[in-house]
Design a protein around this motif. Sequence first.
Motif, PDB file in Angstrom:
ATOM      1  N   UNK A 275       0.801  -1.216   0.000  1.00  0.00           N
ATOM      2  CA  UNK A 275       0.000   0.000   0.000  1.00  0.00           C
ATOM      3  C   UNK A 275       0.830   1.260   0.000  1.00  0.00           C
ATOM      4  N   UNK A 276       1.906   1.272   0.769  1.00  0.00           N
ATOM      5  CA  UNK A 276       2.785   2.431   0.823  1.00  0.00           C
ATOM      6  C   UNK A 276       3.354   2.751  -0.556  1.00  0.00           C
ATOM      7  N   UNK A 277       3.802   1.720  -1.251  1.00  0.00           N
ATOM      8  CA  UNK A 277       4.383   1.948  -2.568  1.00  0.00           C
ATOM      9  C   UNK A 277       3.313   2.320  -3.598  1.00  0.00           C
ATOM     10  N   UNK A 278       2.133   1.744  -3.476  1.00  0.00           N
ATOM     11  CA  UNK A 278       1.071   2.009  -4.445  1.00  0.00           C
ATOM     12  C   UNK A 278       0.586   3.461  -4.392  1.00  0.00           C
ATOM     13  N   UNK A 279       0.388   3.989  -3.194  1.00  0.00           N
ATOM     14  CA  UNK A 279      -0.261   5.303  -3.105  1.00  0.00           C
ATOM     15  C   UNK A 279       0.617   6.386  -2.479  1.00  0.00           C
ATOM     16  N   UNK A 280       1.827   6.028  -2.064  1.00  0.00           N
ATOM     17  CA  UNK A 280       2.704   7.036  -1.454  1.00  0.00           C
ATOM     18  C   UNK A 280       4.168   6.676  -1.677  1.00  0.00           C
ATOM     19  N   UNK A 281       4.514   6.375  -2.931  1.00  0.00           N
ATOM     20  CA  UNK A 281       5.907   6.048  -3.271  1.00  0.00           C
ATOM     21  C   UNK A 281       6.789   7.236  -2.891  1.00  0.00           C
ATOM     22  N   UNK A 282       7.805   7.004  -2.070  1.00  0.00           N
ATOM     23  CA  UNK A 282       8.574   8.132  -1.554  1.00  0.00           C
ATOM     24  C   UNK A 282       9.443   8.810  -2.605  1.00  0.00           C
ATOM     25  N   UNK A 283       9.538  10.103  -2.486  1.00  0.00           N
ATOM     26  CA  UNK A 283      10.441  10.890  -3.327  1.00  0.00           C
ATOM     27  C   UNK A 283      11.329  11.737  -2.420  1.00  0.00           C
ATOM     28  N   UNK A 284      12.389  12.285  -3.010  1.00  0.00           N
ATOM     29  CA  UNK A 284      13.345  13.079  -2.233  1.00  0.00           C
ATOM     30  C   UNK A 284      13.740  14.321  -3.019  1.00  0.00           C
ATOM     31  N   UNK A 285      13.898  15.408  -2.290  1.00  0.00           N
ATOM     32  CA  UNK A 285      14.305  16.678  -2.885  1.00  0.00           C
ATOM     33  C   UNK A 285      15.763  16.956  -2.530  1.00  0.00           C
ATOM     34  N   UNK A 286      16.505  17.486  -3.492  1.00  0.00           N
ATOM     35  CA  UNK A 286      17.898  17.852  -3.273  1.00  0.00           C
ATOM     36  C   UNK A 286      17.957  19.276  -2.722  1.00  0.00           C
ATOM     37  N   UNK A 287      18.599  19.433  -1.592  1.00  0.00           N
ATOM     38  CA  UNK A 287      18.687  20.748  -0.954  1.00  0.00           C
ATOM     39  C   UNK A 287      19.981  21.459  -1.353  1.00  0.00           C
TER      40      UNK A 287
END
Length: 308
Positions: A130-142
């Motif tokens: 479920x986590x991957x299906x509806x909330x696949x994590x992304x990351x921002x470069x600071x």
Amino acid sequence: MSQTHYEQQYLDLMRRIWSEGDERRDRTGVGTRSIFGATLRFDLAGGAMPLITTKRVYWKTATRELLWFLTGDTNIRPLVLQGVKIWNDWPHARYVRETGEDIALDEFVRRIAEDEAFAVRWGDLGPVYGKQWVDWPTYRYRKDGLYEPGEGINQVAELVESLRTNPGSRRHIIEGWNVAEIDRMALPPCHKTYQFHVADGCLNALLYQRSCDVALGLPFNLWSAALLQRMLAQQTGLEPGEFVWMGGDTHLYLNHEALIEEQLSREPQGYPRLDLVRQPDTIFDYRIEDFEVRDYTPHGPIKAPVAV
């Protein structure tokens, strides 16, 4: 000439694995017989579903699990409160391993249900389906050279939108295999990749499953994937077409011999149908009451141990 029952291909696969499969040790220590690369195909027209009849499949349990995936939740407590037991063994094994307390599974599950704080600590499975299906994590470069979490990707919502607006796309995919997070999952995704295809007003679906327990897992997997296809078809104004299932390591556990022999002695019976009794506003708003199965007259259930 009589038509071959849709379930016969499942039974043929089971028979082939049991008679010809490569016997091997596996992660659980139980041992399996395995083949690599299997395909099953089902026509979902007219409400048909690949619901196994040679033993009773608790389709409502599988449906509750699918609806839980679509919430993005990864804690077993919502399932426990509905009487769904299929994920209990993994957090229980982790609790025993990490605490040294030899607690019975039933007692562990009771504590999950009654103690919300205990469930938060011990009921989570990590970033599973479920986590991957509806909330696949992304990351921002600071600017300081570090990364911080970004907004998660809802693959399911994006899929619905792409089916509606760009049906000819070759990118109608839901992916569960997030390499960066596999080590944090109680169990890496088995039914890992779903792809969808629109043709002649019909929605076709393909599920690739990297690892498949044919006796216990596959009847649930077939139902759930076809159900998701039916829900997506309803949400996008399409008719359900063909469902294709593909297995990588497709196996039977050695301690399932009694189940296998009993099931292979039975003949498929009946052609169950699924009715969707309501069309919710979104793919995320279905309830268990929205699904009705008719003409399902299976043989009795067959019990077998789960390899953890």
